[in-house]
Design a protein around this motif. Sequence first.
Motif, mmCIF file in Angstrom:
data_model
loop_
_atom_site.group_PDB
_atom_site.id
_atom_site.type_symbol
_atom_site.label_atom_id
_atom_site.label_comp_id
_atom_site.label_asym_id
_atom_site.label_seq_id
_atom_site.Cartn_x
_atom_site.Cartn_y
_atom_site.Cartn_z
ATOM 1 N N VAL A 99 -1.665 7.339 -10.244
ATOM 2 C CA VAL A 99 -2.495 8.444 -9.764
ATOM 3 C C VAL A 99 -3.923 7.975 -9.503
ATOM 4 N N ALA A 100 -4.450 7.112 -10.361
ATOM 5 C CA ALA A 100 -5.805 6.592 -10.159
ATOM 6 C C ALA A 100 -5.909 5.821 -8.847
ATOM 7 N N VAL A 101 -4.905 5.027 -8.542
ATOM 8 C CA VAL A 101 -4.915 4.283 -7.280
ATOM 9 C C VAL A 101 -4.842 5.249 -6.102
ATOM 10 N N SER A 102 -4.019 6.270 -6.202
ATOM 11 C CA SER A 102 -3.915 7.274 -5.134
ATOM 12 C C SER A 102 -5.253 7.970 -4.914
ATOM 13 N N ILE A 103 -5.911 8.342 -5.991
ATOM 14 C CA ILE A 103 -7.213 9.006 -5.885
ATOM 15 C C ILE A 103 -8.228 8.081 -5.231
ATOM 16 N N PHE A 104 -8.207 6.812 -5.613
ATOM 17 C CA PHE A 104 -9.124 5.840 -5.025
ATOM 18 C C PHE A 104 -8.899 5.724 -3.516
ATOM 19 N N VAL A 105 -7.649 5.682 -3.080
ATOM 20 C CA VAL A 105 -7.337 5.582 -1.647
ATOM 21 C C VAL A 105 -7.842 6.816 -0.905
ATOM 22 N N VAL A 106 -7.588 7.990 -1.451
ATOM 23 C CA VAL A 106 -8.005 9.231 -0.792
ATOM 24 C C VAL A 106 -9.531 9.341 -0.742
ATOM 25 N N LEU A 107 -10.195 9.012 -1.836
ATOM 26 C CA LEU A 107 -11.658 9.080 -1.842
ATOM 27 C C LEU A 107 -12.277 8.044 -0.905
#
Length: 110
Positions: A72-80
């Motif tokens: 989830v942290a990686v997904s959030i980083f990609v979206v941000l």
Amino acid sequence: MSVVILIASGTLGGLASVLLRLAALKAATGLPNEWMPLLLRAAALCSYGVGFLLYALALRKANLGIAYPLMVAVSIFVVLTFTALHEHALKPTQLVGAVLILGGVWLVTR
């Protein structure tokens, strides 16, 4: 090795969200090219699917309490990152929230 697979899974999940956003923006423009939103949505579904398979593969060896927060942290980083580069500058609260999430993931994975 499972950490690399989890990072790939999170990246694909974030990419799918970005593709869905791009599809929504293309559909909203009302341009005659009606295939682009459909292709972007199909690419998002494929991205979600491959990301899910990678996540399932990683769970064979990774602890769920570590695997899910990392993905989830990686997904959030990609979206941000997409938001900061293509839509608008991130608000200070978004940056603080991202740092807190990443810090929390770091604490959980220790």
